[in-house]
Write a protein that holds these residues in place. Sequence first.
Motif, short mmCIF file in Angstrom:
data_model
loop_
_atom_site.label_atom_id
_atom_site.label_comp_id
_atom_site.label_asym_id
_atom_site.label_seq_id
_atom_site.Cartn_x
_atom_site.Cartn_y
_atom_site.Cartn_z
N ALA A 295 0.21 20.34 -8.42
CA ALA A 295 0.93 19.37 -9.26
C ALA A 295 -0.01 18.40 -9.96
O ALA A 295 0.25 18.00 -11.11
CB ALA A 295 1.93 18.59 -8.40
N ILE A 296 -1.11 18.02 -9.31
CA ILE A 296 -2.02 17.02 -9.88
C ILE A 296 -3.18 17.67 -10.63
O ILE A 296 -3.58 17.21 -11.70
CB ILE A 296 -2.55 16.09 -8.77
N ALA B 257 -9.68 15.33 -9.55
CA ALA B 257 -8.74 15.32 -10.68
C ALA B 257 -8.34 13.90 -11.04
O ALA B 257 -8.20 13.56 -12.23
CB ALA B 257 -7.51 16.15 -10.33
N LEU B 258 -8.17 13.03 -10.04
CA LEU B 258 -7.81 11.64 -10.29
C LEU B 258 -8.92 10.90 -11.03
O LEU B 258 -8.66 10.02 -11.85
CB LEU B 258 -7.50 10.92 -8.97
N THR C 137 -6.78 6.12 -17.03
CA THR C 137 -6.14 4.83 -16.72
C THR C 137 -5.86 4.71 -15.22
O THR C 137 -5.55 5.69 -14.55
CB THR C 137 -4.83 4.68 -17.49
N TRP C 138 -5.98 3.46 -14.71
CA TRP C 138 -5.65 3.20 -13.31
C TRP C 138 -4.18 3.43 -13.04
O TRP C 138 -3.79 3.84 -11.95
CB TRP C 138 -6.05 1.77 -12.94
N LYS D 63 -0.04 6.47 -10.29
CA LYS D 63 1.19 7.24 -10.37
C LYS D 63 1.03 8.62 -9.75
O LYS D 63 1.91 9.12 -9.03
CB LYS D 63 1.62 7.37 -11.84
N ALA D 64 -0.12 9.26 -10.00
CA ALA D 64 -0.38 10.59 -9.42
C ALA D 64 -0.58 10.49 -7.92
O ALA D 64 -0.06 11.31 -7.14
CB ALA D 64 -1.61 11.21 -10.09
#
Length: 317
Positions: free
Chosen positions: A127-128, A226-227, A232-233, A238-239
Amino acid sequence: MSLSQNFSIVHPEHFFISGLKDSPYSTYFYIFLFIIYFISVIGNSIVLLIIALHRSLHSPMYIAVFNLALADIGESNALIPNMIKLFFSGSQYISYNACLANMFFVSFFITVQTYTLVVLAFDRFIAICLPLRYNAIVNNKFMAIVFSVIWVFNSCMVTMTTSLITRLSFCKSNVIESWYCDYGRLMMMPCNDSSIQKIAAYVIEAFFFVAPPFIIILSYMGIFLALCKITTWEGRFKALKTCVSHLLVVGSFFLPIISNIIASPAANNRFIGGTLALTLPPMLNPIIYVLTTAKIKDLIRKMLDNRSAPIRANVSK
């Protein structure tokens, strides 16, 4: 008795589950276990009903949560009622066949739990890390196949290890120094060669309790990378927020086990720690998913509002 390789395989009529027989606080502990059992069954049953009755939750992730709740109920029913029955009946003896059945179901549902956590980690990873391909890779059919394989494969593995116990001869002692019919404890008791059983135990331990956390860690390493690519923070938060419930469940499952391994070796402490390591996660999992999942909280709130509406209408009349 049956003959094999010129010696008799002795299967005792009963095993004695030693448990907390020498602890002055054992009664209070078993009452506490009953409370854990009650919350576990009610909480997981609510999660099962909510997911089953609301089509908006018929998605891959909630199919995995449904499977976890089902395994939690199975483990709680396989472990706690039998412990309470043995203690409050005044006799901590369990028949040979009942002991094997207890071993099978406890082991089976615990192994299902571990690989459900792996599937949930995979779900979050796709998903991420691959959001555009998520629906193509992870769908309801995929989840149905994965969990069918998990249940069938785990049942075959646990059946094999349980059947190996029948090849052991218990001619010296029938006392199991545990709180249930523990495969590891039984392997330390026989008076004939148990090398095959020990090898099977190592394989099971590696496959179900070493590999899963390793796979989960690798999944979150990929998620972390991936993050880092999200500019953006707000986007990162959100992820990451979608992983909170899974991370808490993973922690509630593995941390008690690790804590029990490094805790005091005293018999009573080992018993209490080991028992809580197996019984607390099924109680905490539904609480975690209800409190951290907006969809489930909203559905529960709507259900409560719908039930209270007729009551408010009658009062207003």
